[in-house]
Design a protein around this motif. Structure first.
Motif, short mmCIF file in Angstrom:
data_model
loop_
_atom_site.label_atom_id
_atom_site.label_comp_id
_atom_site.label_asym_id
_atom_site.label_seq_id
_atom_site.Cartn_x
_atom_site.Cartn_y
_atom_site.Cartn_z
N TYR A 61 0.79 -1.21 0.12
CA TYR A 61 0.12 -0.05 0.08
C TYR A 61 0.74 1.02 0.19
O TYR A 61 1.63 1.38 0.90
N GLN A 62 0.65 1.87 -1.01
CA GLN A 62 1.45 3.39 -0.96
C GLN A 62 2.80 3.30 -1.03
O GLN A 62 3.65 3.98 -0.23
N ASP A 110 -7.73 4.51 -2.40
CA ASP A 110 -6.74 5.16 -1.76
C ASP A 110 -6.77 4.96 -0.24
O ASP A 110 -5.83 5.56 0.77
N ASP A 129 -4.96 5.51 6.24
CA ASP A 129 -4.30 6.12 5.06
C ASP A 129 -2.69 5.96 5.26
O ASP A 129 -2.13 6.77 4.65
#
Length: 297
Positions: A61-62, A110, A129
C-alpha cells in the motif's frame, strides 16, 4: 527456515523466515544484487529473542508493506515496512499488551480497510491512510463492546464497499459502505437480511476474504432456511438481491464450505468458478458467467 509470505515492493522481496537466534521475523532480499551473507537480510527483530512476532496479512500500500504483528509490548497492531524508512508501527489502536487483533487488511482506492478492536468498541470496521491520525474506526456496527466482525471488504465501484458484518440483531449479513460520505446511522447499512432473525446467512462463507464482482454485480453464497447455501446475485440493493440458481433443489445446500480466500482469485475472464453439489452428480465444477448471467456445470 520455512520462508513464506513472499511480497515484492519494487526490487525488494519481503518475506518471513526463521532462524535459531531471532525466531520467525521479516527478511528482505534485493533481487538486483547477488545472494551473499548480507542478502537476504533480516529487517528487524520485531519480537526480541527467539520468540516470533506472529506476522499476518502482508499488504502492499502506497509504496510500503503493511501487516499486523505482535511485538510482545503492544500486542497485535498495524505496522509498515519501507525500504527507506524501515519498520514503524502505524498506530497503537488498543493501548497495552492485548493488542487490537487486526485482520483482513484490504486496499480499496486510496484507503486500507480492516477489522480491529480498540478495547472499547469490539471488533469493528477501521480504515487507514498510512498515518496515525488517518487511522480510525469507520463505524461501531455492533454497538457498545459487541463485535460485528466485519470482513470480505470488496470494492464495488463508485466509492461503494461491500462487506459482511453482524450487528447482533440480524446475524452475519451483507452490508455496504459509501466511502464518499461521512459515516452515519445509515452509512454503512445492511443490504438485506437473507436469514431472518439473529441467525447468520454468511454471504461470504466462514473463511471467505472477498466477493467476486463485475460491472455493478456481486456473487454471494449465503445460507438461507429455504434453500441452504446456494448462488445468489446482488446489485447492492435489497430489491436487486436474488437467488440465481438452486443447484440442489430444496433446503439442502448445493454449494459447500469449500469457498475460502478471495473469490476474485477464482475468476477467469468473465466467469467465476466454484464447486457445486447435487445428489445425482455429486461434486462438480460450476461456472457463473457475468456476461450472460448464467450458471452452468
Amino acid at each position: 527456515s520455512d520462508p513464506q509470505d513472499f511480497t515484492m515492493l519494487g526490487d525488494i522481496m519481503y518475506f518471513t523466515a526463521y532462524d535459531a537466534t531471532t525466531g520467525s521475523e521479516i527478511w528482505t532480499y534485493d533481487t538486483n544484487s547477488p545472494a551473499s551473507t548480507s542478502n537476504p537480510a533480516q529487517l528487524a527483530d520485531l519480537y526480541p529473542g527467539v520468540n516470533s512476532p506472529s506476522i499476518y496479512d502482508f499488504t502492499e500500500y502506497q509504496g510500503s508493506l503493511y501487516f499486523a504483528a505482535d511485538d510482545s509490548v503492544y500486542g497485535k497492531e498495524l505496522w509498515k515496512a519501507n525500504p527507506t524508512t524501515g519498520l514503524t508501527m502505524v498506530k497503537n489502536i488498543r493501548p497495552g499488551s492485548p493488542g487490537s487483533d487486526i485482520s483482513y487488511l484490504t486496499v480499496i482506492g486510496d484507503i486500507m480497510y480492516f477489522q480491529a478492536n480498540d478495547g472499547t468498541n469490539g471488533n469493528e470496521m477501521w480504515r487507514s491512510d498510512g498515518t496515525t491520525v488517518g487511522t480510525y474506526m469507520v463505524a461501531n456496527i455492533n454497538s457498545g463492546t459487541g463485535d460485528s466482525y466485519p470482513r470480505c471488504f470488496t470494492d464495488f465501484g463508485d466509492d461503494k464497499i461491500l462487506f459482511t458484518a453482524n450487528d447482533a440483531t440480524h446475524g452475519n449479513e451483507l452490508w455496504m459502505y459509501n466511502s464518499s460520505t461521512p459515516a452515519s446511522a445509515t452509512n454503512p447499512h445492511m443490504v438485506i437480511d437473507l436469514r431472518s432473525g439473529s441467525d447468520s446467512s454468511l454471504p461470504c462463507g466462514y473463511n471467505g476474504e472477498g466477493l467476486a464482482t463485475k460491472d455493478g454485480v456481486a456473487v454471494i453464497f449465503p445460507y438461507t432456511t429455504n434453500y441452504g447455501s446456494e448462488i445468489w446475485i446482488t446489485d447492492g440493493t435489497s430489491q436487486g438481491t436474488y437467488l440465481h440458481t438452486d443447484i440442489r433443489p430444496g433446503t439442502d445446500s448445493g454449494v459447500y464450505e469449500s469457498l475460502c480466500g478471495d473469490l476474485e482469485d477464482f475468476m477467469f475472464g468473465d466467469k467465476l468458478y466454484f464447486v457445486g453439489y447435487t445428489t445425482t452428480r455429486g461434486s462438480e465444477l460450476y461456472a457463473y458467467d457475468f456476461t450472460d448471467n448464467t450458471t452452468t456445470a
